[in-house]
Write a protein that holds these residues in place. Structure first.
Motif: not given
Length: 399
Positions: A85-90, A92-95, A111-115, A119-124
């Motif tokens: 989950h930390a990898l996915k949050a990181a 998401a931030v870089l994206d 839409n990709c920017l909002q997604d 994703r960051f809020h989902r895994y933070k």
């Protein structure tokens, strides 16, 4: 609403704030390996990536360049060291950081920017569960919630980036002051800037009427296949024996023999360890640009130089054998370039050749980081000689 006057600031809000001050700090506290400096030092050098030779803990004055170069290798270094989950949050931030820098946006990119933000809020929550953070009530994290709205109402975020005026401060103030006599410098700086603007205007006029201005009409495919190489080789008249021993091209003779047999069946080159060839240090590629977004042509450089031992006061120069993405009959593959050379002048072949050691084929990307894992191949067929026309771009590998 006075708060609607606040605009995005990519440099201080994203590069310095969200990434450097917050995300990277959280991830390094959560990482299973504490030797962060050793990880950055172990990253192979690349012409377009800054190499942190002393790590990152010794950097006292950070700039936008360091932030951006750290972002380029961050996910590769954190892979395997962070929980999923930390990898996915990181990621998401870089994206979000990269998408926000687009000079042009569509509904799809927004839409990709909002997604990425969703994703960051989902895994933070993993950072709260790990006792690294107690809350996320951070002003710069809150500001990124309004990026999509700001881009729609005011235009792309790169137009409000404070990195541009900071750069102009160097060009207009610091450089101008250094050119003065330090006495009555304001008048001298003003005169110097006026002359610089006149030179720039005249240069733009000359460029607009010169044949070089027609380069914009070159087809996209043509620009993507252009390469540049030195007129004179860096290692002229190099024996095949030296190529094998110093450059590490152990399968050079059978690889070149197979290339000549397939592409030049009538070639009568008597290839042996005593054969001498012109060898080059590097070759540059002009990468294909996305003309709907930006017309800038990017130069990509491939290096192939052996280690130079220390001699007296001259320090040792490490080896540089860059990796590339090449198109073969099996599809795209990553290979490490060991030698850049040309055939002897009596053999009619117009393009340079590269001796490449292949890595394993692409498989499914790693979960969380969406990056491919490759490894060196062994045995028969692990190396080949390819034409420069088969190379698409360099590929930075992280151990």
């Amino acid at each position: 609403d006075i708060f609607r006057c606040l605009t995005p600031d990519i440099l201080h809000q994203l590069h310095k704030g969200v990434f450097k001050d917050h995300l990277s700090t959280w991830c390094m506290k959560l990482a299973t390996h504490p030797e962060t400096d050793a990880c950055f030092q172990a990253v192979p050098s690349h012409p377009s990536v800054h190499h942190f030779k002393k790590g990152i803990s010794t950097i006292s004055q950070w700039s936008g360049t360091e932030y951006k170069n750290m972002e380029k290798v961050f996910m590769g270094l954190m892979a395997g060291a962070l929980p999923p989950h930390a990898l996915k949050a990181a990621r998401a931030v870089l994206d979000f950081v990269y998408l926000s820098q687009y000079p042009s946006h569509t509904t799809t990119t927004l839409n990709c920017l909002q997604d990425a933000l969703d994703r960051f809020h989902r895994y933070k929550g993993v950072f709260v569960d790990s006792k690294i953070r107690e809350h996320f009530q951070i002003p710069k994290l809150h500001m990124i919630e309004h990026y999509t709205e700001s881009i729609i109402s005011r235009g792309t975020a790169d137009g409000f980036n404070t990195e541009l005026p900071e750069r102009l401060h160097i060009d207009f103030s610091k450089v101008g002051y250094r050119t003065s006599s330090r006495k009555d410098f304001i008048i001298q700086m003003t005169r110097w800037l006026t002359r610089q603007e006149q030179i720039h205007s005249f240069g733009s006029f000359l460029s607009s009427i010169s044949p070089a201005s027609l380069a914009a009409s070159v087809p996209e495919e043509t620009v993507g296949r252009t390469y540049h190489i030195a007129k004179r080789p860096g290692f002229p008249n190099t024996s095949v024996s030296r190529i094998i021993n110093e450059f590490g091209a152990t399968e050079f003779i059978p690889a070149l023999t197979a290339f000549l047999r397939f592409y030049l069946p009538r070639c009568t080159l008597d290839l042996s360890v005593y054969t001498r060839l012109p060898v080059y240090k590097r070759i540059g590629f002009m990468l294909r640009s996305i003309q709907q977004i930006d017309d800038t042509v990017i130069k990509d450089v491939v290096r192939a130089t052996p280690q130079v031992p220390r001699r007296g006061r001259t320090p040792e120069v490490p080896e540089h054998f860059d990796s590339t993405d090449a198109l073969t009959h099996l599809g795209y593959r990553v290979g490490r370039v060991r030698t850049i050379f040309r055939l002897p002048s009596h053999i009619e072949y117009p393009h340079p050749l590269l001796y490449v050691e292949w890595y394993s084929e692409f498989r499914q990307p790693c979960t969380g980081v969406d990056m491919y894992t490759v490894s060196p191949t062994q045995g028969k067929g692990h190396a080949a000689v390819v034409s420069v026309q088969s190379i698409r771009r360099t590929c930075h590998l992280i151990p």
